[in-house]
Design a protein around this motif. Structure first.
Motif, PDB file in Angstrom:
ATOM      1  N   ILE A 139      -2.961   5.955   0.840  1.00 44.31           N
ATOM      2  CA  ILE A 139      -2.285   5.291   1.957  1.00 44.31           C
ATOM      3  C   ILE A 139      -2.145   3.795   1.692  1.00 44.31           C
ATOM      4  O   ILE A 139      -1.119   3.199   1.988  1.00 44.31           O
ATOM      5  N   SER A 140      -3.167   3.180   1.107  1.00 45.63           N
ATOM      6  CA  SER A 140      -3.049   1.742   0.814  1.00 45.63           C
ATOM      7  C   SER A 140      -2.066   1.484  -0.323  1.00 45.63           C
ATOM      8  O   SER A 140      -1.459   0.419  -0.381  1.00 45.63           O
TER       9      SER A 140
ATOM     10  N   PHE B  44     -11.972  11.196   1.964  1.00 41.01           N
ATOM     11  CA  PHE B  44     -11.858   9.876   2.591  1.00 41.01           C
ATOM     12  C   PHE B  44     -11.312   8.868   1.586  1.00 41.01           C
ATOM     13  O   PHE B  44     -10.363   8.132   1.876  1.00 41.01           O
ATOM     14  N   LEU B  45     -11.889   8.835   0.398  1.00 48.15           N
ATOM     15  CA  LEU B  45     -11.447   7.897  -0.639  1.00 48.15           C
ATOM     16  C   LEU B  45     -10.011   8.172  -1.078  1.00 48.15           C
ATOM     17  O   LEU B  45      -9.231   7.242  -1.313  1.00 48.15           O
ATOM     18  N   TYR B  46      -9.648   9.459  -1.185  1.00 46.42           N
ATOM     19  CA  TYR B  46      -8.279   9.841  -1.535  1.00 46.42           C
ATOM     20  C   TYR B  46      -7.296   9.297  -0.510  1.00 46.42           C
ATOM     21  O   TYR B  46      -6.273   8.703  -0.860  1.00 46.42           O
ATOM     22  N   ARG B  47      -7.586   9.496   0.780  1.00 46.82           N
ATOM     23  CA  ARG B  47      -6.681   9.030   1.836  1.00 46.82           C
ATOM     24  C   ARG B  47      -6.554   7.509   1.821  1.00 46.82           C
ATOM     25  O   ARG B  47      -5.458   6.982   1.913  1.00 46.82           O
TER      26      ARG B  47
ATOM     27  N   PHE C 220      -8.029   1.918   5.459  1.00 52.25           N
ATOM     28  CA  PHE C 220      -9.428   2.277   5.719  1.00 52.25           C
ATOM     29  C   PHE C 220      -9.651   2.560   7.199  1.00 52.25           C
ATOM     30  O   PHE C 220     -10.247   3.572   7.562  1.00 52.25           O
ATOM     31  N   MET C 221      -9.163   1.665   8.061  1.00 49.61           N
ATOM     32  CA  MET C 221      -9.357   1.852   9.502  1.00 49.61           C
ATOM     33  C   MET C 221      -8.630   3.093  10.007  1.00 49.61           C
ATOM     34  O   MET C 221      -9.170   3.837  10.838  1.00 49.61           O
TER      35      MET C 221
END
Length: 90
Positions: free
Chosen positions: A14-15, A7-10, A44-45
């Motif tokens: 992505i950001s 989750f943190l990687y994505r 995040f969303m």
């Protein structure tokens, strides 16, 4: 632990560039409704929506069907957020 790290990687990748490292290799990136790169809250969303839709089997089926049959090939998360994955411009 795997879910949290993924989750943190994505969110981080992505950001940082509107794409994960794998997406960058394949020249794919996300854009929002205005055609701009994702910021941290959008990343995040999107990651939250993706995680939920891939964790709940009926939502996963709906998302797959939407990718196959919608005009832009958007999944459930993309449709709800008004985002799209595109081939990166050369």
């Amino acid at each position: 632990l795997f879910l949290i790290v993924g989750f943190l990687y994505r969110v981080a990748t992505i950001s940082g560039g509107s794409a994960t490292w794998g997406m960058r290799i394949m020249s794919i990136e996300f854009r929002d409704q205005r055609g701009e790169h994702f910021d941290t809250s959008q990343a995040f969303m999107h990651t939250l929506g993706y995680t939920v839709s891939m964790s709940v089997f009926p939502l996963q089926l709906i998302s797959i069907a939407m990718m196959l049959f919608t005009e832009r090939g958007q999944g459930l998360t993309d449709m709800l957020l008004g985002t799209v994955a595109i081939n990166r411009r050369a």
